[in-house]
Design a protein around this motif. Structure first.
Motif, short mmCIF file in Angstrom:
data_model
loop_
_atom_site.label_atom_id
_atom_site.label_comp_id
_atom_site.label_asym_id
_atom_site.label_seq_id
_atom_site.Cartn_x
_atom_site.Cartn_y
_atom_site.Cartn_z
N PRO A 148 11.79 23.93 2.00
CA PRO A 148 10.44 24.49 2.11
C PRO A 148 10.21 25.66 1.15
O PRO A 148 9.15 25.76 0.52
CB PRO A 148 10.35 24.94 3.57
CG PRO A 148 11.34 24.08 4.29
CD PRO A 148 12.48 23.91 3.32
N ALA A 149 11.20 26.55 1.03
CA ALA A 149 11.05 27.70 0.15
C ALA A 149 11.06 27.28 -1.32
O ALA A 149 10.33 27.85 -2.14
CB ALA A 149 12.16 28.72 0.42
N ASN B 240 10.02 24.41 -2.50
CA ASN B 240 8.71 23.82 -2.78
C ASN B 240 7.62 24.89 -2.87
O ASN B 240 6.71 24.78 -3.70
CB ASN B 240 8.35 22.78 -1.71
CG ASN B 240 9.02 21.44 -1.97
OD1 ASN B 240 9.17 21.03 -3.12
ND2 ASN B 240 9.42 20.76 -0.91
N ALA B 241 7.70 25.90 -2.04
CA ALA B 241 6.73 27.00 -2.12
C ALA B 241 6.83 27.69 -3.49
O ALA B 241 5.81 28.10 -4.07
CB ALA B 241 6.98 28.00 -1.00
N LEU C 269 5.06 25.38 -5.94
CA LEU C 269 3.61 25.40 -5.77
C LEU C 269 3.01 26.72 -6.25
O LEU C 269 1.90 26.75 -6.79
CB LEU C 269 3.25 25.13 -4.32
CG LEU C 269 3.63 23.74 -3.80
CD1 LEU C 269 3.36 23.62 -2.31
CD2 LEU C 269 2.90 22.64 -4.57
N GLN D 265 2.52 19.43 6.11
CA GLN D 265 2.68 20.82 5.71
C GLN D 265 3.86 21.43 6.47
O GLN D 265 4.03 21.16 7.64
CB GLN D 265 1.39 21.61 6.02
CG GLN D 265 0.18 21.12 5.26
CD GLN D 265 0.28 21.27 3.75
OE1 GLN D 265 0.96 22.18 3.26
NE2 GLN D 265 -0.37 20.38 3.01
N PRO D 266 4.71 22.21 5.81
CA PRO D 266 4.65 22.55 4.40
C PRO D 266 4.91 21.32 3.52
O PRO D 266 5.65 20.42 3.91
CB PRO D 266 5.74 23.60 4.23
CG PRO D 266 6.70 23.34 5.34
CD PRO D 266 5.87 22.86 6.48
N MET D 267 4.31 21.32 2.37
CA MET D 267 4.34 20.17 1.48
C MET D 267 5.77 19.87 1.03
O MET D 267 6.54 20.77 0.69
CB MET D 267 3.47 20.47 0.27
CG MET D 267 2.91 19.28 -0.45
SD MET D 267 1.71 19.84 -1.70
CE MET D 267 1.11 18.26 -2.29
N ARG D 268 6.14 18.60 1.04
CA ARG D 268 7.47 18.19 0.57
C ARG D 268 7.39 16.79 -0.01
O ARG D 268 6.44 16.05 0.24
CB ARG D 268 8.49 18.23 1.71
CG ARG D 268 8.20 17.29 2.87
CD ARG D 268 9.29 17.37 3.92
NE ARG D 268 8.98 16.58 5.11
CZ ARG D 268 9.19 15.27 5.21
NH1 ARG D 268 9.71 14.60 4.19
NH2 ARG D 268 8.89 14.63 6.33
#
Length: 270
Positions: free
Chosen positions: A174-175, A177-178, A181, A216-219
């Motif tokens: 998640p981190a 991908n953040a 983004l 969400q969170p997007m992956r």
């Protein structure tokens, strides 16, 4: 004949640009007919990173390649950053001993992209920046083993040490991908400021729920994860088509094409 001429878009970037490579056989395979507007001409520079753009004498000659393309092309896509976010961020900390936070690294990279855009401004070339993909580094074990192998390929005896350092540094999916983004949002803003365009394919490859809504969170969807020990998307028809469709969309309503960017093969402009 004029209606058969297809506009050529020069694409310069790292190994992830391989998904733009197309010919008429590939287009038929991915379900595209011949009524298309743009054809990609890919200059794939394996291992290319944004940090390499700063060094004019880089062995990859990346800055020189992009600047020369901008002088002669009517349309160009620059696709950089994936190597920096998935490898460079960790290399600088594990191997070089630097300390970075994702937000600071995004600004560091954005400043390099800004310099690049300023350097190719005024050429008349319509430029689009492609954002990075959602990460394939989805499990900690896979990620740590992959990264430690790449980071220490010239010094394999230090791999265990690299894995130990990565344990405390490595971002979870998640981190990570953040991180990607945030980078995409930053370069999309830069593109707008410099009269360039921006696109990415993440909506096309993101995981969705049974109703088709992006999670969400997007992956990255599992279907696009590589089975191999690799950091590229799986080379599926869907992934290739997503790249090709995005290329067709980003340059709609652009200006005139330079004659040097048009050529004909067997009576069909490609």
């Amino acid at each position: 004949m004029a209606e058969n001429l297809r506009q050529v878009v020069d694409i310069v970037g790292d190994s992830h640009t391989m998904f733009f490579k197309s010919d008429l056989r590939i287009l038929r395979r991915i379900g595209v007919n011949r009524a298309i507007r743009y054809m990609p001409r890919v200059q794939q520079v394996n291992g290319a990173s944004l940090t390499g753009v700063r060094k004019y004498a880089s062995t990859l000659r990346l800055k020189e390649i992009i600047e020369e393309k901008a002088k002669t092309s009517s349309h160009m896509v620059v696709s950089l950053g994936q190597v920096d976010l998935e490898l460079g961020f960790y290399y600088r900390q594990v191997v070089k001993g630097e300390t970075w936070q994702p937000a600071d690294y995004v600004e560091f990279l954005a400043d390099i992209y800004k310099g690049l855009l300023e350097g190719i401004g005024g050429t008349g070339c319509q430029v689009a920046l492609k954002g990075v993909n959602l990460t394939v580094l989805s499990t900690r074990l896979f990620s740590k083993r992959y990264l430690s192998r790449i980071l220490t390929e010239k010094s394999p005896d230090t791999r265990a040490e690299a894995e130990a350092k990565l344990t405390g540094l490595m971002l979870g999916e998640p981190a990570q991908n953040a991180f990607h983004l945030a980078f995409n949002a930053r370069i999309a803003g830069l593109a707008a400021e410099h009269g360039a365009r921006y696109f990415d394919i993440n909506d096309r490859v993101a995981a969705r729920n049974p109703r088709g809504v992006i999670l969400q969170p997007m992956r990255l969807a599992t279907a696009h994860q590589p089975i191999a020990f690799d950091h590229h998307l799986a080379p599926t028809i869907h992934v290739h088509r997503a790249h090709f469709d995005a290329l067709q969309a980003v340059f709609q309503q652009t200006g005139a094409t330079k004659a040097a960017d048009l050529h004909v093969v067997d009576g069909v402009g490609v």
